[in-house]
Design an enzyme around this catalytic site. Structure first.
Site, PDB file in Angstrom:
ATOM      1  CB  THR A  59      -0.963   0.005   1.202  1.00  0.00           C
ATOM      2  OG1 THR A  59      -1.724  -1.199   1.185  1.00  0.00           O
ATOM      3  CG2 THR A  59      -1.899   1.193   1.160  1.00  0.00           C
ATOM      4  CB  CYS A  60       3.903   2.186   1.873  1.00  0.00           C
ATOM      5  SG  CYS A  60       3.263   1.972   3.547  1.00  0.00           S
TER       6      CYS A  60
END
Length: 165
Positions: A59-60
């Site tokens: 996600t990052c």
């Protein structure tokens, strides 16, 4: 103290996220060349602070990629991707991905940033890292938008952040 979740499990977050209309706290973080970088280094520009735990999570990494695309379209605006990753890891990731429109900053020597910006994860397996958040600042460092993402594994609301510009 705020609370978010990590895959549904409660996680405490220390500090207070700067709210719309407030003056952003000053900070000193570490750039890719290991030099100290302050908020004042970006004076006169609008700023999008993309804050996250680590570029080594899916996600990052996605948030950095998406903001990199948007950063290339924004006038007088810098996107700062802020995490606890070492500058070497940030540089390696962006180099491998061909991401050149964002500025990576590390909390390596700027741990106070985490609490000053209300993103200091205080419990759970990611304690000591940053919770996922986006803070948008104008040219005078006034907060235009802030979001502490309720579930760390979720992406931020890109549209809301960009609309604040």
């Amino acid at each position: 103290m705020a609370q978010v979740t990590l895959k549904g499990n409660p996680v405490n977050v220390d500090g207070q996220l700067p709210q719309k209309g407030a003056q952003a706290p000053a900070f000193s973080l570490v750039g890719g060349d290991l030099a100290d970088v302050t908020l004042e280094n970006f004076a006169g520009k609008r700023k999008v602070l993309n804050i996250f735990p680590s570029v080594d999570t899916p996600t990052c990494a996605t948030s950095v990629r998406k903001f990199n695309v948007e950063a290339g379209k924004l006038a007088n605006t810098v996107v700062l991707c802020i995490s606890a990753d070492l500058p070497f890891a940030q540089k390696r990731f962006c180099g491998a991905e061909g991401l050149e429109n964002v500025v990576n900053l590390s909390t390596l020597r700027g741990r106070e940033f985490l609490e000053n910006y209300g993103v200091a994860i205080a419990s759970g397996p990611l304690a000591g890292l940053a919770a996922r958040a986006v803070v948008v600042l104008d040219e005078q460092n006034k907060v235009l938008h802030s979001e502490l993402v309720g579930e760390i594994a979720d992406e931020p609301n890109y549209a809301a952040a960009l609309a604040a510009l």
